[in-house]
Every structure is written in C-alpha cells, then in structure tokens.
Design a protein around this motif. Sequence first.
Motif, PDB file in Angstrom:
ATOM      1  N   PRO A 114      31.718 -36.556 -42.244  1.00  0.00           N
ATOM      2  CA  PRO A 114      32.150 -35.947 -40.988  1.00  0.00           C
ATOM      3  C   PRO A 114      33.056 -34.750 -41.219  1.00  0.00           C
ATOM      4  O   PRO A 114      33.464 -34.444 -42.330  1.00  0.00           O
ATOM      5  N   GLU A 115      33.427 -34.146 -40.098  1.00  0.00           N
ATOM      6  CA  GLU A 115      34.198 -32.904 -40.113  1.00  0.00           C
ATOM      7  C   GLU A 115      35.691 -33.175 -40.126  1.00  0.00           C
ATOM      8  O   GLU A 115      36.158 -34.098 -39.493  1.00  0.00           O
ATOM      9  N   PRO A 162      24.902 -34.156 -21.654  1.00  0.00           N
ATOM     10  CA  PRO A 162      23.966 -33.515 -22.597  1.00  0.00           C
ATOM     11  C   PRO A 162      24.457 -32.151 -23.071  1.00  0.00           C
ATOM     12  O   PRO A 162      24.309 -31.808 -24.252  1.00  0.00           O
ATOM     13  N   TYR A 163      25.051 -31.381 -22.158  1.00  0.00           N
ATOM     14  CA  TYR A 163      25.560 -30.062 -22.547  1.00  0.00           C
ATOM     15  C   TYR A 163      26.694 -30.199 -23.556  1.00  0.00           C
ATOM     16  O   TYR A 163      26.755 -29.460 -24.548  1.00  0.00           O
ATOM     17  N   LEU A 179      29.318 -29.928 -28.890  1.00  0.00           N
ATOM     18  CA  LEU A 179      30.048 -30.535 -30.007  1.00  0.00           C
ATOM     19  C   LEU A 179      29.309 -30.339 -31.321  1.00  0.00           C
ATOM     20  O   LEU A 179      29.912 -30.052 -32.363  1.00  0.00           O
ATOM     21  N   LYS A 180      28.003 -30.483 -31.269  1.00  0.00           N
ATOM     22  CA  LYS A 180      27.200 -30.350 -32.479  1.00  0.00           C
ATOM     23  C   LYS A 180      27.128 -28.908 -32.962  1.00  0.00           C
ATOM     24  O   LYS A 180      27.317 -28.627 -34.150  1.00  0.00           O
ATOM     25  N   ASP A 214      28.879 -25.994 -31.746  1.00  0.00           N
ATOM     26  CA  ASP A 214      30.086 -25.157 -31.774  1.00  0.00           C
ATOM     27  C   ASP A 214      31.226 -25.775 -32.581  1.00  0.00           C
ATOM     28  O   ASP A 214      31.970 -25.063 -33.259  1.00  0.00           O
ATOM     29  N   HIS A 215      31.379 -27.093 -32.511  1.00  0.00           N
ATOM     30  CA  HIS A 215      32.455 -27.756 -33.252  1.00  0.00           C
ATOM     31  C   HIS A 215      31.978 -28.385 -34.555  1.00  0.00           C
ATOM     32  O   HIS A 215      32.809 -28.873 -35.342  1.00  0.00           O
ATOM     33  N   LYS A 216      30.662 -28.405 -34.746  1.00  0.00           N
ATOM     34  CA  LYS A 216      30.087 -28.920 -35.995  1.00  0.00           C
ATOM     35  C   LYS A 216      30.487 -30.368 -36.275  1.00  0.00           C
ATOM     36  O   LYS A 216      30.694 -30.755 -37.423  1.00  0.00           O
ATOM     37  N   VAL A 217      30.621 -31.178 -35.231  1.00  0.00           N
ATOM     38  CA  VAL A 217      30.993 -32.573 -35.447  1.00  0.00           C
ATOM     39  C   VAL A 217      29.804 -33.333 -36.022  1.00  0.00           C
ATOM     40  O   VAL A 217      28.641 -32.927 -35.884  1.00  0.00           O
ATOM     41  N   ASP A 218      30.102 -34.439 -36.673  1.00  0.00           N
ATOM     42  CA  ASP A 218      29.063 -35.257 -37.277  1.00  0.00           C
ATOM     43  C   ASP A 218      28.429 -36.138 -36.210  1.00  0.00           C
ATOM     44  O   ASP A 218      29.125 -36.793 -35.429  1.00  0.00           O
TER      45      ASP A 218
END
Length: 306
Positions: free
Chosen positions: A15-16, A160-161, A166-167, A169-173
């Motif tokens: 994770p990030e 959904p948005y 998160l995926k 723009d924030h690159k979360v796992d």
Amino acid sequence: MASANSLFDDMRSKPEVIDPPQTEDMTDIGETVNDPVQNAIKPNVAAVSSSVRELLECPVCLNAMYPPIHQCSNGHTLCSGCKPRVHNRCPTCRHELGNIRCLALEKIAASLELPCKYQSFGCAGIYPYYSKLKHEGQCSFRPYNCPYAGSECTVMGDVPYLVAHLKDDHKVDMHGGSTFNHRYVKSNPHEVENATWMLTVFSCFGQYFCLHFEAFQLGMAPVYMAFLRYMGDDGEAKNYSYSLEVGGNGRKVIWQGVPRSIRDSHRKVRDSFDGLMIQRNMALFFSGGDRKELKLRVTGRIWKEQ
C-alpha cells in the motif's frame, strides 16, 4: 511528511505511505396532463417560479433568504445574516435599512415547492421552500467528501467517483476480498511527531471500505491506531462488522466494531478512539527483538450481519 523508512506492507502487495497532516435548476414537476390549457400554462408557471427564486437570492451572500427577510424603504431586500455585515445600509441603494420586514416575499416563499439541489445525484424529491434546506442537509443523495486522510482533499462525489479518484489521484492500494493481513514497519518508532497516514480500499459484498492505519501523539504518549470506514451512509454501515487483530510473543489484542460511515470525517473517528489502539510500549513488545524497531502485523476481516 512520513518517515522515509516507514513501510506498510500487505502480505500480497504494497500500500501507499501518505503524508499527514448553486445554482438550482428548476424542473417542471407534475403528472402528465392532457389539458392543452394546462400544458400552455406550465412554462409560464416555471418562469414565474424561477423569477421568484431570483428575488429570494440575497444580493450580498447570494444564498437563499429565509425569515426574517429585511428590506429598505425602497424595497430592496437582503437576508438577516448579511444585515449586520452591511452596517445597516442597503447594499443596493445605500439607504438605511431600519427594521422593515418583507412579509410579502416571506409569504410567497412559503408557497414555493422546489426540487432538491442534489437532483443530479438522483434525488427526485420536491420540497416546500422552508423545508428544502433541512432536507438537503440530510439528503441521502448528497455527495461524499473524499475519505483520503491528511491531505485536506476537497473533492466530492458519489461512491463510484470517489473510488476512481482514490485510485487514480491518490494512488491508494485497492484490494478485493473481505480479509487482510498487513505489516507495519518503522525503523525508529520514537519519531512520531510527524504522523504516518495510510489508506487501503477494500471491495467486498458489493461495497467499498477504507482501512486507516496511523501513528499520532495522544497527549505525551505516541499511539498507533487502525480503523475501518464504510463508503456509504451510516444506516448502511451498520449492516457490516469488522475485526482487527495485532499481537506477538504469544499475546494479542483484538478489536471488533462497526465501520463508521465516511460521512464522519477521518479526524472525528480518530478522536473518538473508535478503533484498534495500541500504545508504543505494547507495540514494541509485540514487535519483539531489541524493542528498537516497530514491526506490527495487523490482520482483519469484514463480514455482513444477517
């Protein structure tokens, strides 16, 4: 920023590590009417309603006005909240405002029925003017704030948005499944003045959940905390439960709870201590070795209540 040595490892992936910390469009409402006279009147009614709504817009703050609505001797209006801001002078003609109420406009407002401002998000309700504001504060279709902690992100949207946000723009796992097994490693656990914020999003049971794990200072004592939030409203969150477990040296601590809705801010959940909390001494004990390096393994499970 988080320590360069901080690492929050999923046993399957990594994770990030994250650094700490109206316009309302009037629509034509009503059932289908075959009367040509009625159909001819409808556009005029909509135009009149739109004009009245413009009259109900405060010229200072541009928000909708609610009683008491004030006016000057020339008939210019403004809301009660803005009256002291203009030092009792009409913002339109500069005449003294006095204490004149615009009762006619207040009565007209009471006769209006308007769509919810979250109509574009799916709310089909029509509400009396004076009830509309209260409804919008509780509307289940109102957008959610981004649940990413520590970034002061101002993005809002439906679930959904936000998942895509998160995926991308924030690159979360992102993880699928209802169980997890994470490891948190910190080479110098005595440096917690700069908190480490971490977020992982889980997809299970057709829903999304956010797992938070962080270190922060509670008074003079450094603590570590993990908790789960549900990406939806509180009423739906109560349909689920989760458990978190951390341990070592033959001991373990287990937390079981109900995920909090992302309607509650990350800080609100954290400050209510609604999650698994471990003080540094116990965390170091679980880590084993010479107690100079933190190695916490956090396992968890999410399930749906019957």
